[in-house]
Scaffold this active site. Sequence first.
Site, mmCIF file in Angstrom:
data_model
loop_
_atom_site.group_PDB
_atom_site.id
_atom_site.type_symbol
_atom_site.label_atom_id
_atom_site.label_comp_id
_atom_site.label_asym_id
_atom_site.label_seq_id
_atom_site.Cartn_x
_atom_site.Cartn_y
_atom_site.Cartn_z
ATOM 1 N N ASN A 1 0.836 -1.213 0.000
ATOM 2 C CA ASN A 1 0.000 0.000 0.000
ATOM 3 C C ASN A 1 0.865 1.254 0.000
ATOM 4 O OD1 ASN A 1 0.627 -0.841 2.673
ATOM 5 N ND2 ASN A 1 -1.049 0.348 3.530
ATOM 6 N N GLU B 1 -3.146 -4.536 -2.960
ATOM 7 C CA GLU B 1 -3.652 -5.475 -3.976
ATOM 8 C C GLU B 1 -3.662 -4.829 -5.353
ATOM 9 O OE1 GLU B 1 -4.899 -4.779 -1.050
ATOM 10 O OE2 GLU B 1 -6.070 -6.419 -0.198
HETATM 11 N N1 THU Z 1 -5.293 -1.404 2.602
HETATM 12 C C1 THU Z 1 -4.751 -2.233 1.653
HETATM 13 O O1 THU Z 1 -3.646 -2.007 1.149
HETATM 14 N N2 THU Z 1 -5.478 -3.313 1.297
HETATM 15 C C2 THU Z 1 -6.692 -3.645 1.801
HETATM 16 O O2 THU Z 1 -7.275 -4.613 1.380
HETATM 17 C C3 THU Z 1 -7.280 -2.842 2.860
HETATM 18 C C4 THU Z 1 -6.564 -1.613 3.229
HETATM 19 C C5 THU Z 1 -4.505 -0.247 2.995
HETATM 20 C C6 THU Z 1 -5.080 1.078 2.606
HETATM 21 C C7 THU Z 1 -4.455 1.987 3.633
HETATM 22 O O3 THU Z 1 -3.153 2.347 3.191
HETATM 23 C C8 THU Z 1 -4.309 1.105 4.868
HETATM 24 O O4 THU Z 1 -4.392 -0.228 4.410
HETATM 25 C C9 THU Z 1 -5.368 1.353 5.929
HETATM 26 O O5 THU Z 1 -6.639 1.265 5.397
#
Ligand code: THU
Length: 160
Positions: free
Chosen positions: A61, A74
Amino acid sequence: MKNIEFKTIAKSCKEEELSPEYKMLIDKAKESVKLSYSPYSHFAVGAAVLLADGTVFCGANQENAAYPSGLCAERTAMFYANAQCPTTPVKALACACFTDGHFTHKPGSPCGNCRQVLLETEQRFQHDMEILLYGENEILIFPSAKSLLPHCFVEDDLNG
Ligand code: THU
């Protein structure tokens, strides 16, 4: 009026039960939390995409001071894979979440936007992708992106 049931069946397993290929994919997703840029949520997510030819692409992320401009692990990994190999189907995607100094006990689950993107990739290649969600207590394996997003909006719906 009648009820219509939408059923999703996932497998729950432990790391020891995974095939060597899926164990490798989970390991890559776990390693990828180190690639996370998450100064706002302190919630690091790693993702690894396995293509049908065995190639693996990883992502994490990426957050932004303007929160909605960030991107989940993802989609970062999936867009990276699709942009590098636009004709190779995706076999599986794994993800792992890390916060407060440890991987989450229960498996994290892709957000709605990510589910829609995974579904598009699945439909684009007409090839189901298994989705592996790592948790310290259990690993969940969904058989396809569609199974995570029943009654979904797809290309065909644009034709009315
Ligand atoms: N996040 C992801 O990378 N994947 C997910 O499936 C859920 C949330 C990230 C987004 C943000 O950077 C952090 O997790 C908190 O929501």
